[in-house]
Design an enzyme around this catalytic site. Structure first.
Site, short mmCIF file in Angstrom:
data_model
loop_
_atom_site.label_atom_id
_atom_site.label_comp_id
_atom_site.label_asym_id
_atom_site.label_seq_id
_atom_site.Cartn_x
_atom_site.Cartn_y
_atom_site.Cartn_z
N TYR A 157 -13.33 -0.80 95.85
CA TYR A 157 -13.34 0.51 96.51
C TYR A 157 -14.62 0.73 97.32
CZ TYR A 157 -9.25 2.52 94.17
OH TYR A 157 -7.99 2.82 93.75
N ASP A 179 -7.05 1.77 88.46
CA ASP A 179 -6.21 2.62 89.30
C ASP A 179 -4.74 2.28 89.06
OD1 ASP A 179 -5.50 4.40 91.42
OD2 ASP A 179 -5.21 2.65 92.71
N ASP A 194 -2.69 -9.02 84.57
CA ASP A 194 -1.24 -9.14 84.74
C ASP A 194 -0.53 -9.04 83.40
OD1 ASP A 194 -2.51 -11.55 84.14
OD2 ASP A 194 -1.27 -12.78 85.46
N LYS A 203 -9.54 -10.34 85.28
CA LYS A 203 -8.79 -11.47 85.84
C LYS A 203 -9.75 -12.66 85.84
CE LYS A 203 -5.11 -13.25 87.78
NZ LYS A 203 -3.85 -13.48 87.03
N ASP A 212 -1.72 4.48 86.55
CA ASP A 212 -0.42 5.01 87.00
C ASP A 212 0.70 4.49 86.10
OD1 ASP A 212 -1.45 6.42 89.16
OD2 ASP A 212 0.05 5.66 90.58
C1 IPM Z 1 -6.66 7.96 91.79
C2 IPM Z 1 -6.17 7.92 93.20
C3 IPM Z 1 -7.34 7.61 94.13
C4 IPM Z 1 -7.87 6.26 93.72
C5 IPM Z 1 -6.98 7.65 95.63
C6 IPM Z 1 -6.44 8.99 96.03
C7 IPM Z 1 -8.13 7.24 96.49
O1 IPM Z 1 -5.12 7.02 93.34
O2 IPM Z 1 -7.53 8.79 91.48
O3 IPM Z 1 -6.18 7.16 90.99
O4 IPM Z 1 -7.33 5.24 94.14
O5 IPM Z 1 -8.84 6.22 92.97
MG MG Z 2 -4.50 6.13 91.51
#
Ligand code: IPM
Ligand code: MG
Length: 362
Positions: A148, A253, A229, A197, A257
């Site tokens: 990032y 990240d 993975d 990884k 999710d």
């Molecule tokens: C998160 C989001 C952010 C990230 C984006 C919006 C830049 O996906 O907070 O997980 O990737 O960190």
């Molecule tokens: Mg995210």
């Protein structure tokens, strides 16, 4: 910390304003009940700031956040294929504001708990025998390093475009997040799964070796290493095996999710981003969901639980935080559901009604 708790609020874009407004109402009720004085200072970031100020994050906003005791945030960004914000150069887009804010406030530790509420096990997409075991894990994501924040560019070489992103980690960056991971594991089920990884990446090999060094100071915490993975697979196969999942920015990240979805809905997951002090930024793990914005159907629970984390981690108000968390469990037990977690026979409510139901139970 000042006597009045100064909370900078970034309502943001999409569903951000409705979920933050609801969370503020919950905090106000909690403040009344527990005798906490809070002041909410509205600032803009992301698309809303682009529209108002021509930039996703202004220095003034950074200063206001720095001068507060904590930041409460909704979500930022729009539809990446249709919103005009995404016609702007990358450094002027909404997400650039969020990354700059994380970096400016040195918020290197991102805590993303994923917990399966028994009431929501029907909404959990995993096999019943897996869901029935339940799970309660926490992703400790490094937030100010890695891909990032590495150097990036797009160049033209031999007549074709070529894009370069760099993944860098220094020992000290790894060490400080590993310490946070072990510290929190000590207070939980005493297990750290460090995800990397290391079979391919140098940054992961360094990660693994620094994490092993840190582990020596925590003999009562079990450390295991897992390739990313495999971790993605294990999260759907048997999430109950995890306690603290310690990982770098990009892996965190993606895995967060995934972890949130196995809880039944991404609308349930809170997060805290911390630096070395009590200061933190609290936001749901989910995005701004522009497709459902302004319809009062968004699930405010992730933001409300983030506000609870704020009370716990930045203000040491464990009892008040617990009251919010209990109220959330209470509404779920009583069958209140926003559309994302709705199953037949439950009471379908909108964003603000979900807030009302939670407030009633505080
Ligand atoms: C998160 C989001 C952010 C990230 C984006 C919006 C830049 O996906 O907070 O997980 O990737 O960190
Ligand atoms: Mg995210």
């Amino acid at each position: 910390m000042s006597e009045t708790l100064r909370i900078a609020c970034i309502r943001g874009d999409g569903i951000g304003p409705e979920i933050v407004d609801t969370a503020i109402r919950v905090l106000e009720k909690t403040g009344e009940k527990f005798g906490l004085k809070m002041e909410f200072i509205q600032v803009r970031m992301g698309g809303a700031s682009i529209d108002a100020n021509g930039a996703p994050l202004t220095d003034e906003t950074i200063e206001i956040c720095k001068g507060s005791d904590a930041v409460l945030m909704g979500s930022i960004g729009g539809n990446t294929s249709t919103s005009p914000w995404y016609q702007l150069p990358p450094e002027k887009r909404p997400e650039a504001g969020l990354l700059k804010l994380r970096k400016s406030l040195n918020l290197f530790a991102n805590l993303r708990p994923a917990y399966l509420y028994p009431e929501l096990s029907d909404a959990c997409p995993l096999k019943k025998e897996v869901a029935d075991k339940g799970f309660d894990l926490l992703i400790m994501r490094e937030l100010t390093g890695g891909l990032y924040f590495g150097e990036r560019k797009t160049i033209t070489e031999n007549g074709e475009r070529k894009a370069i992103d760099t993944l860098t980690y220094s020992e000290s960056e790894i060490r400080r997040i590993a310490i946070k991971g072990f510290e929190i594991a000590k207070k939980r089920r005493k297990k750290v799964t460090s995800v990397d990884k290391a079979n391919v990446l140098d940054s992961s090999r360094l990660w693994r070796s620094v994490v092993e060094e840190v582990a020596k100071d925590y003999p009562d915490v079990t450390l295991e290493h897992m390739l990313v993975d495999n971790c993605a697979m294990q999260l759907v196969k048997d999430p109950s095996q995890f306690d603290v999942v310690l990982t770098e920015n990009m892996f965190g990240d993606i895995l967060s999710d995934e972890a949130s979805m196995v809880t039944g809905s991404i609308g349930m997951l809170s997060s805290a981003s911390l630096n070395d002090t009590k200061f933190g930024l609290y936001e749901p793990s989910h995005g701004s969901a522009p497709d459902i914005a302004g319809q009062n159907i968004a699930n405010p629970i992730a933001t409300i639980l983030s506000a609870a984390m704020m009370l716990r981690y930045s203000f040491d108000q464990d009892e008040a935080a617990q009251a919010i968390e209990d109220a959330v469990s209470g509404v779920l037990q009583d069958g209140y559901r926003t559309v994302d977690i709705y199953t037949e026979g439950m009471k379908k409510v909108g964003c603000s009604e979900m807030g009302d139901a939670i407030i009633e139970r505080i």
